[in-house]
Design a protein around this motif. Structure first.
Motif, mmCIF file in Angstrom:
data_model
loop_
_atom_site.group_PDB
_atom_site.id
_atom_site.type_symbol
_atom_site.label_atom_id
_atom_site.label_comp_id
_atom_site.label_asym_id
_atom_site.label_seq_id
_atom_site.Cartn_x
_atom_site.Cartn_y
_atom_site.Cartn_z
ATOM 1 N N ILE A 93 0.702 -1.380 0.453
ATOM 2 C CA ILE A 93 -0.030 -0.174 0.932
ATOM 3 C C ILE A 93 0.743 1.540 0.013
ATOM 4 O O ILE A 93 1.932 1.309 1.174
ATOM 5 C CB ILE A 93 -1.232 0.387 1.296
ATOM 6 C CG1 ILE A 93 -1.336 -1.355 1.307
ATOM 7 C CG2 ILE A 93 -1.582 0.885 1.425
ATOM 8 C CD1 ILE A 93 -2.605 -1.559 0.275
ATOM 9 N N PHE A 95 1.665 4.762 0.227
ATOM 10 C CA PHE A 95 1.189 6.382 2.065
ATOM 11 C C PHE A 95 2.029 7.516 1.636
ATOM 12 O O PHE A 95 2.848 7.370 1.228
ATOM 13 C CB PHE A 95 1.813 5.507 3.059
ATOM 14 C CG PHE A 95 1.035 4.951 2.945
ATOM 15 C CD1 PHE A 95 -0.296 4.570 4.267
ATOM 16 C CD2 PHE A 95 1.480 2.826 3.114
ATOM 17 C CE1 PHE A 95 -0.626 3.914 4.543
ATOM 18 C CE2 PHE A 95 0.880 1.998 3.928
ATOM 19 C CZ PHE A 95 -0.425 2.115 4.315
ATOM 20 N N SER A 136 -0.197 4.603 8.463
ATOM 21 C CA SER A 136 0.233 3.262 8.086
ATOM 22 C C SER A 136 -0.717 2.631 8.966
ATOM 23 O O SER A 136 -0.903 1.285 8.504
ATOM 24 C CB SER A 136 1.380 3.341 8.028
ATOM 25 O OG SER A 136 2.638 3.250 8.943
ATOM 26 N N ILE A 139 -4.617 2.493 8.494
ATOM 27 C CA ILE A 139 -5.176 2.159 7.781
ATOM 28 C C ILE A 139 -4.850 1.151 6.927
ATOM 29 O O ILE A 139 -6.118 0.696 6.701
ATOM 30 C CB ILE A 139 -4.085 3.095 6.685
ATOM 31 C CG1 ILE A 139 -4.605 4.565 6.500
ATOM 32 C CG2 ILE A 139 -4.688 2.800 5.383
ATOM 33 C CD1 ILE A 139 -3.566 5.705 6.152
ATOM 34 N N LEU A 143 -8.214 -1.538 6.610
ATOM 35 C CA LEU A 143 -8.292 -2.155 5.486
ATOM 36 C C LEU A 143 -8.309 -3.912 4.902
ATOM 37 O O LEU A 143 -8.898 -4.464 4.753
ATOM 38 C CB LEU A 143 -7.193 -1.587 3.826
ATOM 39 C CG LEU A 143 -7.171 -0.589 3.783
ATOM 40 C CD1 LEU A 143 -5.341 0.069 2.641
ATOM 41 C CD2 LEU A 143 -8.030 0.098 2.869
ATOM 42 N N ASN A 166 -3.114 10.900 4.337
ATOM 43 C CA ASN A 166 -3.340 9.454 3.932
ATOM 44 C C ASN A 166 -4.915 8.483 4.138
ATOM 45 O O ASN A 166 -4.906 7.662 3.315
ATOM 46 C CB ASN A 166 -1.672 9.057 4.625
ATOM 47 C CG ASN A 166 -0.909 8.609 4.136
ATOM 48 O OD1 ASN A 166 -0.761 8.626 3.075
ATOM 49 N ND2 ASN A 166 0.112 8.892 5.062
ATOM 50 N N ARG A 169 -6.555 9.662 1.510
ATOM 51 C CA ARG A 169 -6.552 8.399 0.123
ATOM 52 C C ARG A 169 -6.935 7.707 -0.017
ATOM 53 O O ARG A 169 -7.696 7.050 -0.770
ATOM 54 C CB ARG A 169 -4.792 8.563 0.549
ATOM 55 C CG ARG A 169 -4.400 8.335 -1.195
ATOM 56 C CD ARG A 169 -2.186 8.112 -0.749
ATOM 57 N NE ARG A 169 -2.465 7.729 -2.563
ATOM 58 C CZ ARG A 169 -0.648 7.218 -2.598
ATOM 59 N NH1 ARG A 169 0.012 7.668 -1.504
ATOM 60 N NH2 ARG A 169 -0.191 7.040 -3.776
ATOM 61 N N ASN A 170 -7.214 7.102 1.146
ATOM 62 C CA ASN A 170 -7.766 5.676 1.258
ATOM 63 C C ASN A 170 -9.523 5.525 1.257
ATOM 64 O O ASN A 170 -10.306 4.735 2.032
ATOM 65 C CB ASN A 170 -7.096 4.832 1.955
ATOM 66 C CG ASN A 170 -5.432 4.535 1.360
ATOM 67 O OD1 ASN A 170 -5.298 3.299 0.806
ATOM 68 N ND2 ASN A 170 -4.215 5.519 2.043
ATOM 69 N N ASN A 171 -9.858 6.584 1.629
ATOM 70 C CA ASN A 171 -11.146 6.709 1.261
ATOM 71 C C ASN A 171 -11.433 6.106 2.845
ATOM 72 O O ASN A 171 -12.824 5.664 2.783
ATOM 73 C CB ASN A 171 -12.242 6.506 0.418
ATOM 74 C CG ASN A 171 -11.821 7.038 -1.218
ATOM 75 O OD1 ASN A 171 -11.606 8.062 -0.406
ATOM 76 N ND2 ASN A 171 -11.461 5.961 -2.033
ATOM 77 N N LEU A 172 -10.696 6.915 3.874
ATOM 78 C CA LEU A 172 -11.136 5.706 5.210
ATOM 79 C C LEU A 172 -11.602 6.919 6.336
ATOM 80 O O LEU A 172 -11.731 6.413 7.619
ATOM 81 C CB LEU A 172 -9.878 5.019 5.547
ATOM 82 C CG LEU A 172 -9.637 3.635 5.208
ATOM 83 C CD1 LEU A 172 -8.394 3.413 5.299
ATOM 84 C CD2 LEU A 172 -10.975 2.604 4.779
#
Length: 293
Positions: A93, A95, A136, A139, A143, A166, A169-172
């Protein structure tokens, strides 16, 4: 007009340049060869993990020029490559990465992605990533386990600004919340039903002697993210002293302590721990059950 060299040929040339410069590694690449491949893959526009399947790819003059600039900066600045590229990869992934936080490289990431922590995660579990840095581990947890609610905290507002990028970026944003403050003091003391099932933490743990002998690449990172005091256990003591108040009775604390196993055992001889196997061995990451804290 001579044909463009392949990725495989340029890879060897860049590896030789980095090798000759006497650099230090450990920030997403283990040696000159893997770092050279990372540079080339980035310049060519694909993930580093895909590079070995593309060794016949032609390397254009423009790509070579870009890589040459990165090589020169890497050698002259001794910064970690992740800072130069603005990106780090962990467990496949990408970051955003810069000097606002440590370059992500925790072995806890392996345990998350491989599912080794799932026995501590009941349905709709709550997890805290303490000392989250650029976010990280939080995330990767979100995920890997979409039903888990994740919190991340860090003392550095700069690191958290990077973590927020970040997370976005990961829509979290709906699954991860972040807090700023000193260790567990950053997080509101939860009620019994809202306590965490699992706390994961890669804290600053480098002892003072080791800090003094770190190569320049490590001194380019925020010292606050690395230095753990004389025996490396200053922050670990605070975490262990307070973690029970934030964990459910059946919960657990997972700590990465790197090469400080001897100092950890000396500091906490009375605490039963379970050492978790990772790629670097069985003395880098440990688990403590809440009832033993």
């Amino acid at each position: 007009m001579s044909p463009e060299p392949t990725l495989e040929i340029v890879w060897q040339e860049v590896t030789n340049q980095l090798d000759a410069a006497g650099l230090s590694y450990g920030h997403g690449a283990i040696d000159a060869q893997s770092e050279a491949l990372w540079m080339l893959a980035t310049a060519l526009g694909f993930p580093p993990e895909d590079a070995l399947e593309a060794l016949d790819t032609p390397v254009t003059a423009d790509v070579s020029k870009k890589v040459d600039a990165w090589v020169n900066e890497r050698i002259t600045s001794r910064k970690p490559l992740a800072y130069i590229l603005g990106e780090a990869w962990l467990m496949g992934i990408p970051f955003y990465c810069d000097e606002r936080s440590i370059v992500p490289r925790s072995f806890i990431a392996e345990l998350i992605v491989d599912g080794h922590l799932e026995e501590w995660l009941p349905p709709n579990a709550k997890v805290l990533d303490l000392c989250t840095g650029n976010g990280s581990l939080a995330i990767l947890m979100a995920l890997s386990c979409p039903d888990v609610q994740v919190s991340g905290c860090d003392i550095s507002m700069q690191a958290l600004s990077l973590a927020a990028k970040n997370i976005d970026r990961n829509n979290l944003n709906e699954q991860i919340e972040i807090y700023q403050g000193d260790l567990l003091e950053a997080v509101p003391l939860p009620s019994d039903e809202d306590k965490f099932d699992l706390i994961i933490c890669n804290p600053p743990y480098v002892n003072s002697e080791s800090m003094a002998n770190l190569p320049p690449e490590y001194h380019a990172e925020p010292e606050i993210s690395l230095a753990g005091g004389t025996d490396g256990m200053d922050l670990v003591r605070k975490i262990i002293n307070n973690a029970k108040d934030y964990l459910k009775p059946e919960g657990a604390l997972v700590l990465e302590i790197g090469n400080e196993a001897k100092n950890f055992t000396a500091a906490f001889p009375e605490i039963p721990v379970t050492w978790l196997e990772v790629s670097a061995g069985d003395d880098q990451v440990l688990l403590i059950q809440a009832e033993d804290l």
